[in-house]
Scaffold this motif. Structure first.
Motif, short mmCIF file in Angstrom:
data_model
loop_
_atom_site.label_atom_id
_atom_site.label_comp_id
_atom_site.label_asym_id
_atom_site.label_seq_id
_atom_site.Cartn_x
_atom_site.Cartn_y
_atom_site.Cartn_z
N PHE A 256 0.82 -1.21 0.00
CA PHE A 256 0.00 0.00 0.00
C PHE A 256 0.86 1.27 0.00
O PHE A 256 0.39 2.33 -0.39
CB PHE A 256 -0.92 0.02 1.23
CG PHE A 256 -2.05 -0.97 1.18
CD1 PHE A 256 -3.29 -0.60 0.68
CD2 PHE A 256 -1.88 -2.27 1.64
CE1 PHE A 256 -4.34 -1.50 0.65
CE2 PHE A 256 -2.92 -3.19 1.61
CZ PHE A 256 -4.16 -2.80 1.11
N ARG A 257 2.11 1.15 0.44
CA ARG A 257 2.97 2.34 0.54
C ARG A 257 3.22 3.01 -0.81
O ARG A 257 3.52 4.21 -0.86
CB ARG A 257 4.32 1.96 1.15
CG ARG A 257 4.27 1.51 2.61
CD ARG A 257 5.66 1.13 3.07
NE ARG A 257 6.27 0.18 2.14
CZ ARG A 257 7.58 0.08 1.93
NH1 ARG A 257 8.41 0.86 2.58
NH2 ARG A 257 8.06 -0.81 1.09
N LYS A 258 3.11 2.25 -1.89
CA LYS A 258 3.39 2.84 -3.20
C LYS A 258 2.33 3.87 -3.61
O LYS A 258 2.53 4.62 -4.55
CB LYS A 258 3.51 1.76 -4.27
CG LYS A 258 2.24 1.00 -4.59
CD LYS A 258 2.54 -0.08 -5.61
CE LYS A 258 1.30 -0.87 -6.02
NZ LYS A 258 1.62 -1.92 -7.01
N HIS A 259 1.23 3.92 -2.89
CA HIS A 259 0.22 4.93 -3.15
C HIS A 259 0.50 6.23 -2.38
O HIS A 259 -0.19 7.22 -2.57
CB HIS A 259 -1.17 4.40 -2.78
CG HIS A 259 -1.58 3.19 -3.58
ND1 HIS A 259 -1.82 3.25 -4.93
CD2 HIS A 259 -1.77 1.90 -3.21
CE1 HIS A 259 -2.15 2.04 -5.37
NE2 HIS A 259 -2.12 1.21 -4.34
N ASN A 260 1.51 6.19 -1.51
CA ASN A 260 1.91 7.41 -0.81
C ASN A 260 2.69 8.32 -1.75
O ASN A 260 3.21 7.88 -2.78
CB ASN A 260 2.77 7.08 0.41
CG ASN A 260 2.03 6.29 1.46
OD1 ASN A 260 0.80 6.28 1.49
ND2 ASN A 260 2.76 5.62 2.33
N SER A 261 2.77 9.58 -1.40
CA SER A 261 3.58 10.53 -2.15
C SER A 261 4.30 11.43 -1.16
O SER A 261 4.20 11.22 0.06
CB SER A 261 2.70 11.36 -3.10
OG SER A 261 1.84 12.22 -2.35
N LYS A 262 5.00 12.42 -1.66
CA LYS A 262 5.72 13.32 -0.78
C LYS A 262 4.79 14.00 0.21
O LYS A 262 5.15 14.23 1.37
CB LYS A 262 6.46 14.38 -1.60
CG LYS A 262 7.27 15.35 -0.74
CD LYS A 262 8.01 16.37 -1.60
CE LYS A 262 8.79 17.35 -0.72
NZ LYS A 262 9.53 18.35 -1.53
N ASN A 263 3.56 14.29 -0.22
CA ASN A 263 2.64 15.07 0.61
C ASN A 263 1.39 14.31 1.05
O ASN A 263 0.53 14.89 1.70
CB ASN A 263 2.23 16.34 -0.14
CG ASN A 263 3.42 17.20 -0.49
OD1 ASN A 263 4.25 17.49 0.35
ND2 ASN A 263 3.53 17.58 -1.76
N ILE A 264 1.27 13.04 0.66
CA ILE A 264 0.11 12.22 1.05
C ILE A 264 0.60 10.90 1.63
O ILE A 264 1.45 10.24 1.05
CB ILE A 264 -0.80 11.91 -0.17
CG1 ILE A 264 -1.32 13.19 -0.81
CG2 ILE A 264 -1.98 11.03 0.26
CD1 ILE A 264 -2.07 12.95 -2.12
#
Length: 386
Positions: A256-264
């Motif tokens: 699921f971490r791959k859906h994270n971004s710098k600001n989300i």
């Protein structure tokens, strides 16, 4: 559009844990924080349980705690003292009330009741779209599952921890309040991993949850018929159902971490913070939120928070095996509890064990099954389809 430093989308357990830690730390007093959820959280729609040593941050809202647990199966059954741990229970209504009362004391926190439709990282700012308006935030912490990608991919299996629970009240005292039934696999397995989970609140009140670790869900009547059967077998016939609850928690090693971004960053179940091998989420989420709160003081790149650990690989092989051979779950858990001290098991499931303890735990389980799963993974041949 109004701009906030932090926006928390979803006010379930992980979102409320985060706001609790943020407003408890003076470092964040000047941060303008927005919380968005389509529902007002004020009902007992969840029951969370976890084990913990000593007094914890949620002890003031505990409904019950136990020093003993019961594990039952056709191979091994025992009432077990888990000290120095205690098994703790929280009802969601008390949790919601506790955190929202804290929030109301803070002038830098705003709450809106709207449905979040989309979250987009636009580089220097995040745009949050709801059914009523748009908001801008420097950082967004999301616990809402928007994507079904984790279900559709073929690399990592997805089991579900799914259940229906009845809170019942009996006319006569029948429950042992000193012990929570952690897993009772003596129920008919029917080709799956099925067990009863029992939390006695008083001598006349208890929660009975019929639970499965499997891919497919059941019809509601099937869960409830099994609860009725279980009660009848124990000659508990004079009772009233005071509340019902149901749930379905994904158990998967999907990243699921791959859906994270710098600001989300995605939290809780939406962030993959559920323990894949057990479905437990509350305790691990609480620990990750504390780490995230400290991380926010040092770094601005949310995509770098959290790393894959050795426990991810243990969970991967366990879920692979349970997915391919769902019928052996009761046997696996029985061997785990029969051959290891419960305190070592709880430490391992809490992802706090040493490498030596890991070896002792893993070698107590059937080696051949796991070696086969390991070979399939190493050879790159694993697929949900085969």
């Amino acid at each position: 559009m109004q701009k906030y430093d932090y926006i928390i989308t979803g006010t379930g357990a992980s979102g409320l844990m985060l706001i609790h830690h943020l407003i408890s730390d003076s470092y964040f007093d000047q941060k303008q924080i927005l919380m968005i959820d389509k529902q007002t959280k004020d009902l007992n729609d969840r029951t969370w349980c976890f084990w913990e040593k000593d007094i914890g941050i949620w002890d003031k809202i505990l409904i019950k705690k136990w020093n003993n647990i019961y594990f039952g199966s056709d191979w091994f059954s025992k009432k077990i003292d888990i000290s120095p741990y205690q098994y703790k229970m929280i009802r969601s209504k008390e949790f919601y009330r506790f955190v929202f009362n804290e929030v109301q004391m803070k002038s830098n926190v705003t709450i809106v009741q709207e449905e979040v439709l989309d979250i987009k990282d636009e580089g220097n700012i995040v745009k949050v779209e709801t059914d009523q308006k748009n908001y801008l935030g420097d950082k967004v912490f999301n616990s809402i599952i928007f994507s079904s990608a984790y279900k559709e991919q073929m690399k990592y299996p997805v089991l579900n921890q799914h259940f229906i629970g009845w809170f019942i009240k009996t006319s006569e005292p029948v429950f042992d309040t000193t012990m929570a039934t952690f897993m009772d696999f003596t129920v008919e397995q029917k080709g799956n991993t099925r067990f009863m989970y029992i939390l006695p609140i008083s001598e006349t009140e208890a929660l009975f949850e019929y639970t499965l670790f499997s891919e497919a869900l059941l019809k509601e009547k099937e869960y409830e018929d099994e609860i009725i059967k279980y009660l009848q077998e124990r000659e508990i016939t004079q009772y009233e159902i005071t509340e019902k609850e149901k749930g379905c928690i994904p158990m998967t090693c999907y990243d699921f971490r791959k859906h994270n971004s710098k600001n989300i960053i995605h939290l809780g179940t939406a962030g993959g913070w559920t323990k894949p091998s057990t479905g437990f989420t509350f305790s691990l989420t609480s620990k990750k939120i504390q780490k995230l709160t400290n991380y926010l003081k040092k770094s601005s790149d949310l995509s770098q928070f959290g790393k894959r650990t050795k426990f991810w690989y243990y969970d991967l092989l366990f879920i692979d095996l349970l997915y391919k051979k769902n019928h052996i779950g009761a046997s696996l858990f029985s061997k785990l509890f029969e051959r290891n001290k419960v305190t070592k098991i709880l430490k391992f499931l809490d992802e706090e064990s040493t490498l030596l303890e890991d070896v002792q735990i893993t070698t107590s389980l059937p080696a051949l099954n796991f070696l086969k799963m390991l070979w399939v993974r190493i050879s790159g041949k694993f697929s949900k389809a085969n």
